[in-house]
Design a protein around this motif. Sequence first.
Motif, PDB file in Angstrom:
ATOM      1  N   ILE A 141       6.574  -1.145  10.251  1.00  0.00           N
ATOM      2  CA  ILE A 141       6.175  -0.943   8.858  1.00  0.00           C
ATOM      3  C   ILE A 141       4.895  -0.114   8.787  1.00  0.00           C
ATOM      4  CG2 ILE A 141       5.293  -2.106   6.790  1.00  0.00           C
ATOM      5  CD1 ILE A 141       7.260  -4.368   7.377  1.00  0.00           C
ATOM      6  N   ILE A 142       3.917  -0.455   9.609  1.00  0.00           N
ATOM      7  CA  ILE A 142       2.666   0.303   9.622  1.00  0.00           C
ATOM      8  C   ILE A 142       2.948   1.764   9.951  1.00  0.00           C
ATOM      9  CG2 ILE A 142       0.426   0.599  10.756  1.00  0.00           C
ATOM     10  CD1 ILE A 142       0.485  -1.844   9.015  1.00  0.00           C
ATOM     11  N   ASP A 143       3.824   2.000  10.910  1.00  0.00           N
ATOM     12  CA  ASP A 143       4.175   3.372  11.289  1.00  0.00           C
ATOM     13  C   ASP A 143       4.805   4.117  10.114  1.00  0.00           C
ATOM     14  OD1 ASP A 143       4.318   5.236  13.637  1.00  0.00           O
ATOM     15  OD2 ASP A 143       6.424   5.252  13.071  1.00  0.00           O
ATOM     16  N   ASN A 144       5.694   3.458   9.393  1.00  0.00           N
ATOM     17  CA  ASN A 144       6.322   4.072   8.219  1.00  0.00           C
ATOM     18  C   ASN A 144       5.299   4.382   7.128  1.00  0.00           C
ATOM     19  OD1 ASN A 144       8.925   4.047   9.260  1.00  0.00           O
ATOM     20  ND2 ASN A 144       9.438   2.066   8.352  1.00  0.00           N
ATOM     21  N   ILE A 145       4.371   3.439   6.914  1.00  0.00           N
ATOM     22  CA  ILE A 145       3.384   3.641   5.853  1.00  0.00           C
ATOM     23  C   ILE A 145       2.393   4.746   6.238  1.00  0.00           C
ATOM     24  CG2 ILE A 145       1.664   2.500   4.394  1.00  0.00           C
ATOM     25  CD1 ILE A 145       4.672   1.604   4.118  1.00  0.00           C
ATOM     26  N   PHE A 146       2.136   4.907   7.523  1.00  0.00           N
ATOM     27  CA  PHE A 146       1.356   6.054   7.995  1.00  0.00           C
ATOM     28  C   PHE A 146       2.042   7.359   7.569  1.00  0.00           C
ATOM     29  CE2 PHE A 146      -1.390   4.095  11.469  1.00  0.00           C
ATOM     30  CZ  PHE A 146      -2.555   4.640  10.989  1.00  0.00           C
ATOM     31  N   GLN A 147       3.354   7.416   7.768  1.00  0.00           N
ATOM     32  CA  GLN A 147       4.105   8.612   7.404  1.00  0.00           C
ATOM     33  C   GLN A 147       3.979   8.908   5.912  1.00  0.00           C
ATOM     34  OE1 GLN A 147       4.686  10.017  10.621  1.00  0.00           O
ATOM     35  NE2 GLN A 147       6.370  10.860   9.425  1.00  0.00           N
ATOM     36  N   ILE A 148       4.039   7.877   5.115  1.00  0.00           N
ATOM     37  CA  ILE A 148       3.938   8.054   3.667  1.00  0.00           C
ATOM     38  C   ILE A 148       2.541   8.529   3.264  1.00  0.00           C
ATOM     39  CG2 ILE A 148       3.967   6.811   1.454  1.00  0.00           C
ATOM     40  CD1 ILE A 148       6.198   5.057   2.643  1.00  0.00           C
ATOM     41  N   HIS A 149       1.512   7.990   3.902  1.00  0.00           N
ATOM     42  CA  HIS A 149       0.134   8.361   3.581  1.00  0.00           C
ATOM     43  C   HIS A 149      -0.265   9.722   4.139  1.00  0.00           C
ATOM     44  CE1 HIS A 149      -0.481   4.254   2.177  1.00  0.00           C
ATOM     45  NE2 HIS A 149      -1.698   4.581   1.789  1.00  0.00           N
ATOM     46  N   ALA A 166      -8.417   3.586   4.195  1.00  0.00           N
ATOM     47  CA  ALA A 166      -7.226   2.766   4.417  1.00  0.00           C
ATOM     48  C   ALA A 166      -7.386   1.953   5.712  1.00  0.00           C
ATOM     49  CB  ALA A 166      -5.985   3.643   4.499  1.00  0.00           C
ATOM     50  N   PRO A 167      -6.883   0.707   5.711  1.00  0.00           N
ATOM     51  CA  PRO A 167      -7.000  -0.148   6.908  1.00  0.00           C
ATOM     52  C   PRO A 167      -5.872   0.053   7.912  1.00  0.00           C
ATOM     53  CG  PRO A 167      -6.067  -1.411   5.129  1.00  0.00           C
ATOM     54  CD  PRO A 167      -6.305  -0.037   4.578  1.00  0.00           C
ATOM     55  N   LEU A 168      -5.013   1.047   7.692  1.00  0.00           N
ATOM     56  CA  LEU A 168      -3.803   1.193   8.499  1.00  0.00           C
ATOM     57  C   LEU A 168      -4.100   1.413   9.971  1.00  0.00           C
ATOM     58  CD1 LEU A 168      -1.705   3.450   6.098  1.00  0.00           C
ATOM     59  CD2 LEU A 168      -1.452   0.993   6.499  1.00  0.00           C
ATOM     60  N   GLU A 169      -5.102   2.238  10.283  1.00  0.00           N
ATOM     61  CA  GLU A 169      -5.402   2.525  11.686  1.00  0.00           C
ATOM     62  C   GLU A 169      -5.813   1.251  12.417  1.00  0.00           C
ATOM     63  OE1 GLU A 169      -8.323   5.290  14.496  1.00  0.00           O
ATOM     64  OE2 GLU A 169      -8.533   5.319  12.315  1.00  0.00           O
ATOM     65  N   ARG A 170      -6.653   0.452  11.776  1.00  0.00           N
ATOM     66  CA  ARG A 170      -7.089  -0.798  12.403  1.00  0.00           C
ATOM     67  C   ARG A 170      -5.899  -1.722  12.637  1.00  0.00           C
ATOM     68  NH1 ARG A 170     -11.708  -3.672  13.230  1.00  0.00           N
ATOM     69  NH2 ARG A 170     -11.357  -5.896  13.501  1.00  0.00           N
ATOM     70  N   TRP A 171      -5.046  -1.882  11.634  1.00  0.00           N
ATOM     71  CA  TRP A 171      -3.883  -2.761  11.782  1.00  0.00           C
ATOM     72  C   TRP A 171      -2.957  -2.263  12.879  1.00  0.00           C
ATOM     73  CZ3 TRP A 171      -2.679  -3.005   5.823  1.00  0.00           C
ATOM     74  CH2 TRP A 171      -3.624  -3.833   5.211  1.00  0.00           C
ATOM     75  N   TYR A 172      -2.791  -0.951  12.961  1.00  0.00           N
ATOM     76  CA  TYR A 172      -1.928  -0.353  13.987  1.00  0.00           C
ATOM     77  C   TYR A 172      -2.402  -0.741  15.381  1.00  0.00           C
ATOM     78  CZ  TYR A 172       0.942   3.308  16.178  1.00  0.00           C
ATOM     79  OH  TYR A 172       1.865   3.989  16.930  1.00  0.00           O
ATOM     80  N   LYS A 173      -3.712  -0.653  15.604  1.00  0.00           N
ATOM     81  CA  LYS A 173      -4.283  -0.994  16.908  1.00  0.00           C
ATOM     82  C   LYS A 173      -4.177  -2.493  17.177  1.00  0.00           C
ATOM     83  CE  LYS A 173      -7.701   2.757  16.964  1.00  0.00           C
ATOM     84  NZ  LYS A 173      -9.151   3.081  16.909  1.00  0.00           N
ATOM     85  N   GLU A 174      -4.509  -3.291  16.168  1.00  0.00           N
ATOM     86  CA  GLU A 174      -4.476  -4.747  16.358  1.00  0.00           C
ATOM     87  C   GLU A 174      -3.065  -5.245  16.641  1.00  0.00           C
ATOM     88  OE1 GLU A 174      -8.090  -6.742  13.884  1.00  0.00           O
ATOM     89  OE2 GLU A 174      -6.512  -5.831  12.668  1.00  0.00           O
ATOM     90  N   LEU A 175      -2.091  -4.696  15.957  1.00  0.00           N
ATOM     91  CA  LEU A 175      -0.704  -5.114  16.171  1.00  0.00           C
ATOM     92  C   LEU A 175      -0.235  -4.755  17.571  1.00  0.00           C
ATOM     93  CD1 LEU A 175       0.816  -4.208  12.704  1.00  0.00           C
ATOM     94  CD2 LEU A 175       0.730  -6.494  13.717  1.00  0.00           C
ATOM     95  N   LEU A 189       0.834  -1.202   0.000  1.00  0.00           N
ATOM     96  CA  LEU A 189       0.000   0.000   0.000  1.00  0.00           C
ATOM     97  C   LEU A 189       0.872   1.257   0.000  1.00  0.00           C
ATOM     98  CD1 LEU A 189      -2.813  -0.904   2.597  1.00  0.00           C
ATOM     99  CD2 LEU A 189      -3.039  -0.744   0.114  1.00  0.00           C
ATOM    100  N   GLY A 190       1.935   1.230   0.793  1.00  0.00           N
ATOM    101  CA  GLY A 190       2.835   2.375   0.866  1.00  0.00           C
ATOM    102  C   GLY A 190       3.548   2.620  -0.451  1.00  0.00           C
ATOM    103  N   ILE A 191       4.012   1.555  -1.095  1.00  0.00           N
ATOM    104  CA  ILE A 191       4.703   1.680  -2.384  1.00  0.00           C
ATOM    105  C   ILE A 191       3.771   2.279  -3.433  1.00  0.00           C
ATOM    106  CG2 ILE A 191       5.735   0.370  -4.281  1.00  0.00           C
ATOM    107  CD1 ILE A 191       6.782  -1.597  -2.121  1.00  0.00           C
ATOM    108  N   ASP A 192       2.534   1.736  -3.495  1.00  0.00           N
ATOM    109  CA  ASP A 192       1.563   2.232  -4.476  1.00  0.00           C
ATOM    110  C   ASP A 192       1.231   3.703  -4.245  1.00  0.00           C
ATOM    111  OD1 ASP A 192       1.501  -0.284  -5.594  1.00  0.00           O
ATOM    112  OD2 ASP A 192      -0.354  -0.894  -4.571  1.00  0.00           O
ATOM    113  N   TYR A 193       1.051   4.068  -2.976  1.00  0.00           N
ATOM    114  CA  TYR A 193       0.674   5.451  -2.665  1.00  0.00           C
ATOM    115  C   TYR A 193       1.835   6.408  -2.930  1.00  0.00           C
ATOM    116  CZ  TYR A 193      -1.680   9.327  -0.334  1.00  0.00           C
ATOM    117  OH  TYR A 193      -2.277  10.527  -0.069  1.00  0.00           O
ATOM    118  N   ALA A 194       3.068   5.962  -2.637  1.00  0.00           N
ATOM    119  CA  ALA A 194       4.242   6.802  -2.872  1.00  0.00           C
ATOM    120  C   ALA A 194       4.421   7.108  -4.358  1.00  0.00           C
ATOM    121  CB  ALA A 194       5.488   6.121  -2.323  1.00  0.00           C
ATOM    122  N   LYS A 195       3.978   6.199  -5.210  1.00  0.00           N
ATOM    123  CA  LYS A 195       4.058   6.428  -6.657  1.00  0.00           C
ATOM    124  C   LYS A 195       3.017   7.436  -7.130  1.00  0.00           C
ATOM    125  CE  LYS A 195       5.743   1.765  -7.753  1.00  0.00           C
ATOM    126  NZ  LYS A 195       5.379   0.478  -8.412  1.00  0.00           N
TER     127      LYS A 195
END
Length: 377
Positions: free
Chosen positions: A328-336, A345-354, A257-263
């Motif tokens: 990784i989730i933290d880094n992808i948050f920064q990118i988004h 985006a599912p990042l917030e949910r994954w962040y909490k679950e992890l 997700l981070g790679i795609d969004y960074a592009k």
Amino acid sequence: MEGIVTESNLSTLKRTVRSLVKDHVYPVDRNGVQFSDEITKELQQKGKQSGLWLMGTKKELGGAGLSFYDRSVLFEEQVQHRFGLSKPAGLAFGNDLPSFLEKCTSEQVDKFIKPAVQSGNGCFVGVWEEIENNNIGQLVTTATKEGDYWVINGEKSYVANVDKANFGVVLAHCIHENEVKPTLFIINKDESIIVKDTMLIDVQKVSQLTFNSYKLHDSQRIGDVGEGVSLINQWLTESQLEIAAKCIGIGKKALNLGIDYAKLRITRGKPLAEFPTIRTMIARSATELESARQLVGSAAKKLDEHDRNAFTLVAMAKLHATEVASKIIDNIFQIHGGMGFSGDAPLERWYKELRILRLNYIGSETLIEQIALHYFE
């Protein structure tokens, strides 16, 4: 050891799981829509048809009987969607049963195991209490013998899947011949057990179970009196490996997700992907993810081989994989940026679950101590 499939067949199974998630799971949950009972049943029918129903449950009991290594590889594929950590592949392959249930008698298998295999709802397991701090020796729930019955008193906390499970299992200290002997018991779901539900940071439902003179027959005991510690420790090890494998899948999905969004995201006239800071984030995340994947695979193989170092390797795998996925989730948050917190985006949910998974079953601090003990003993 369960049967390990060939690399060629494993690749085929990976494609099967990946296709099911892509075609039938991802379209449902990508917008945050929870799986209805009807959709879950449809997915489970496809899971049964695939031959991967209850991947880790023995074939004699109706499962697929896959090895730990094979399951770890397939878990990486199952979890790559919004609700993947809590409902891998939308529960298409059912909830596996704990390995200690292999100790069940034929009567217990007919009464409890077979219905759970058919439904795929699994069972819940009550081990920890609010005061024990991952130390089985500090548990205070007791079971006292009265004739052919046991009377259980105490509480179990942070128990998952209570509402859906076919039955439950509880670990209690048996007061037997003036000795304290930890033992596992199968429990029925009935109103005499007081259940209090709690939501952990909005993403995981757990329950506290209170037993007030809860009475059950000795025929519901699993294994011998006093065998509970060895059985539960094996299950805890296997469960931690499962968590580690899931983290690899979530880390991989988040990284993509981070790679795609960074592009796509244009800043100061060019895509984020062209900035050295972003490229460093992606490169380091990919490297750490691969190191975690290799460690999980190595731990799974050692567990399949019943290697005496498997316990330590699994502890390392869970510790490393949960921390890597979280980073990784933290880094992808920064990118988004702010988009990372949107419902798209599912990042917030994954962040909490992890964050919860780093404490689940055995916390990171306890794992570190166990790993250190291995080298200093």
